[in-house]
Design a protein around this motif. Sequence first.
Motif, PDB file in Angstrom:
ATOM      1  N   ASP A   2      -1.726  10.076 -14.342  1.00 41.47           N
ATOM      2  CA  ASP A   2      -0.342  10.534 -14.465  1.00 41.47           C
ATOM      3  C   ASP A   2       0.562   9.679 -13.581  1.00 41.47           C
ATOM      4  N   CYS A   3       1.204   8.689 -14.194  1.00 37.21           N
ATOM      5  CA  CYS A   3       2.067   7.772 -13.443  1.00 37.21           C
ATOM      6  C   CYS A   3       3.387   7.579 -14.175  1.00 37.21           C
ATOM      7  N   LEU A   4       4.418   7.379 -13.388  1.00 39.34           N
ATOM      8  CA  LEU A   4       5.720   6.985 -13.902  1.00 39.34           C
ATOM      9  C   LEU A   4       5.790   5.464 -13.799  1.00 39.34           C
ATOM     10  N   ILE A   5       6.124   4.796 -14.899  1.00 41.66           N
ATOM     11  CA  ILE A   5       6.269   3.340 -14.878  1.00 41.66           C
ATOM     12  C   ILE A   5       7.746   3.051 -14.723  1.00 41.66           C
ATOM     13  N   ARG A   6       8.085   2.266 -13.698  1.00 43.17           N
ATOM     14  CA  ARG A   6       9.497   1.980 -13.424  1.00 43.17           C
ATOM     15  C   ARG A   6       9.643   0.671 -12.681  1.00 43.17           C
ATOM     16  N   VAL A   7      10.890   0.191 -12.623  1.00 42.47           N
ATOM     17  CA  VAL A   7      11.228  -1.006 -11.854  1.00 42.47           C
ATOM     18  C   VAL A   7      11.380  -0.591 -10.389  1.00 42.47           C
ATOM     19  N   ILE A   8      10.962  -1.475  -9.487  1.00 43.03           N
ATOM     20  CA  ILE A   8      11.094  -1.158  -8.072  1.00 43.03           C
ATOM     21  C   ILE A   8      12.566  -1.128  -7.666  1.00 43.03           C
ATOM     22  N   ARG A   9      12.829  -0.446  -6.565  1.00 43.49           N
ATOM     23  CA  ARG A   9      14.169  -0.432  -5.978  1.00 43.49           C
ATOM     24  C   ARG A   9      14.175  -1.416  -4.802  1.00 43.49           C
ATOM     25  N   ALA A  10      15.333  -1.971  -4.520  1.00 39.19           N
ATOM     26  CA  ALA A  10      15.460  -2.987  -3.469  1.00 39.19           C
ATOM     27  C   ALA A  10      14.987  -2.484  -2.110  1.00 39.19           C
ATOM     28  N   ASP A  11      15.172  -1.192  -1.847  1.00 36.06           N
ATOM     29  CA  ASP A  11      14.793  -0.659  -0.534  1.00 36.06           C
ATOM     30  C   ASP A  11      13.290  -0.362  -0.416  1.00 36.06           C
ATOM     31  N   GLU A  12      12.517  -0.670  -1.447  1.00 37.29           N
ATOM     32  CA  GLU A  12      11.083  -0.399  -1.420  1.00 37.29           C
ATOM     33  C   GLU A  12      10.254  -1.616  -1.020  1.00 37.29           C
ATOM     34  N   TRP A  13      10.848  -2.480  -0.230  1.00 43.59           N
ATOM     35  CA  TRP A  13      10.167  -3.719   0.138  1.00 43.59           C
ATOM     36  C   TRP A  13       8.865  -3.467   0.890  1.00 43.59           C
ATOM     37  N   GLU A  14       8.804  -2.408   1.703  1.00 45.44           N
ATOM     38  CA  GLU A  14       7.567  -2.145   2.451  1.00 45.44           C
ATOM     39  C   GLU A  14       6.433  -1.739   1.506  1.00 45.44           C
ATOM     40  N   LYS A  15       6.743  -0.939   0.495  1.00 46.45           N
ATOM     41  CA  LYS A  15       5.725  -0.563  -0.492  1.00 46.45           C
ATOM     42  C   LYS A  15       5.328  -1.776  -1.337  1.00 46.45           C
ATOM     43  N   ALA A  16       6.300  -2.632  -1.660  1.00 44.68           N
ATOM     44  CA  ALA A  16       6.002  -3.847  -2.417  1.00 44.68           C
ATOM     45  C   ALA A  16       5.090  -4.765  -1.600  1.00 44.68           C
ATOM     46  N   ARG A  17       5.355  -4.868  -0.309  1.00 54.80           N
ATOM     47  CA  ARG A  17       4.494  -5.686   0.561  1.00 54.80           C
ATOM     48  C   ARG A  17       3.091  -5.080   0.621  1.00 54.80           C
ATOM     49  N   GLU A  18       3.012  -3.777   0.788  1.00 50.41           N
ATOM     50  CA  GLU A  18       1.707  -3.118   0.928  1.00 50.41           C
ATOM     51  C   GLU A  18       0.836  -3.333  -0.304  1.00 50.41           C
ATOM     52  N   ILE A  19       1.410  -3.170  -1.511  1.00 51.29           N
ATOM     53  CA  ILE A  19       0.577  -3.336  -2.713  1.00 51.29           C
ATOM     54  C   ILE A  19       0.208  -4.802  -2.924  1.00 51.29           C
ATOM     55  N   ARG A  20       1.083  -5.702  -2.541  1.00 50.02           N
ATOM     56  CA  ARG A  20       0.746  -7.127  -2.644  1.00 50.02           C
ATOM     57  C   ARG A  20      -0.402  -7.474  -1.703  1.00 50.02           C
ATOM     58  N   LEU A  21      -0.343  -6.977  -0.488  1.00 45.46           N
ATOM     59  CA  LEU A  21      -1.422  -7.238   0.470  1.00 45.46           C
ATOM     60  C   LEU A  21      -2.730  -6.611   0.000  1.00 45.46           C
ATOM     61  N   ALA A  22      -2.655  -5.419  -0.592  1.00 45.87           N
ATOM     62  CA  ALA A  22      -3.863  -4.784  -1.146  1.00 45.87           C
ATOM     63  C   ALA A  22      -4.439  -5.651  -2.259  1.00 45.87           C
ATOM     64  N   ALA A  23      -3.572  -6.184  -3.128  1.00 46.62           N
ATOM     65  CA  ALA A  23      -4.029  -7.051  -4.218  1.00 46.62           C
ATOM     66  C   ALA A  23      -4.730  -8.285  -3.670  1.00 46.62           C
ATOM     67  N   LEU A  24      -4.181  -8.849  -2.616  1.00 50.69           N
ATOM     68  CA  LEU A  24      -4.742 -10.073  -2.049  1.00 50.69           C
ATOM     69  C   LEU A  24      -6.044  -9.831  -1.276  1.00 50.69           C
ATOM     70  N   ARG A  25      -6.372  -8.566  -1.022  1.00 47.99           N
ATOM     71  CA  ARG A  25      -7.662  -8.219  -0.400  1.00 47.99           C
ATOM     72  C   ARG A  25      -8.718  -7.866  -1.446  1.00 47.99           C
ATOM     73  N   ASP A  26      -8.330  -7.794  -2.716  1.00 50.12           N
ATOM     74  CA  ASP A  26      -9.269  -7.452  -3.784  1.00 50.12           C
ATOM     75  C   ASP A  26     -10.369  -8.520  -3.852  1.00 50.12           C
ATOM     76  N   PRO A  27     -11.602  -8.126  -4.178  1.00 52.30           N
ATOM     77  CA  PRO A  27     -12.696  -9.100  -4.240  1.00 52.30           C
ATOM     78  C   PRO A  27     -12.476 -10.261  -5.212  1.00 52.30           C
ATOM     79  N   VAL A  28     -11.655 -10.081  -6.254  1.00 51.58           N
ATOM     80  CA  VAL A  28     -11.405 -11.189  -7.183  1.00 51.58           C
ATOM     81  C   VAL A  28     -10.026 -11.821  -6.967  1.00 51.58           C
ATOM     82  N   ALA A  29      -9.421 -11.566  -5.835  1.00 55.33           N
ATOM     83  CA  ALA A  29      -8.086 -12.128  -5.556  1.00 55.33           C
ATOM     84  C   ALA A  29      -8.084 -13.651  -5.658  1.00 55.33           C
ATOM     85  N   HIS A  30      -9.169 -14.289  -5.262  1.00 56.29           N
ATOM     86  CA  HIS A  30      -9.234 -15.757  -5.330  1.00 56.29           C
ATOM     87  C   HIS A  30      -9.165 -16.262  -6.772  1.00 56.29           C
TER      88      HIS A  30
END
Length: 187
Positions: A2-30
């Motif tokens: 159950d998820c809402l799909i939406r465009v990020i808001r400009a003030d959500e930079w910390e959440k955008a950073r967090e998910i990007r860092l999580a992605a870059l820690r994924d085992p297939v990130a390379h």
Amino acid sequence: MDCLIRVIRADEWEKAREIRLAALRDPVAHLAFLDTYGAAVERPDSFWRERAEDSSESGAGKVRQFVAERPDGSWAGTITLLVERPSDEVRFGEAAKADQTHVVGVYVRPEARGTGVIDALFRAGMEWSWSLADPVVERVRLYVHEENARAAAFYRRFGFAPTGERVAVPGSDSAEEVEYAVERPVS
């Protein structure tokens, strides 16, 4: 899921950073990203603020980042699309032959995989691409590492097809990224 799909808001930079860092820690990130966790974690807050602003509805319209937001406000996944025109400077791969969008930054958290989140994110990204009037987008493209079979299988299932274009992976002597694309539906 159950998820809402939406465009990020400009003030959500910390959440955008967090998910990007999580992605870059994924085992297939390379295989999935041309960025590294080490480089990304060192970027200043100003970088992440600007990136979120550019990718939000209030941005210039050349980039959109969509997220799958859970009822608790956390993000299960993300996808970003870049508008590319033939006259633009080439960021990666071949120069655009027509106005198009370029899918980048695809990531779904492990616990949300297989729940339809990626399909919903791609539907939102494709709908946004086809809705653009200036420019009218003729195709949507992406690149996938030749060894990333899981991602390639999803892209094919979603309607993307290899174009025959291949580009070298930066920093590799032999690895390549394969271009996949979907052409604008005929109305």
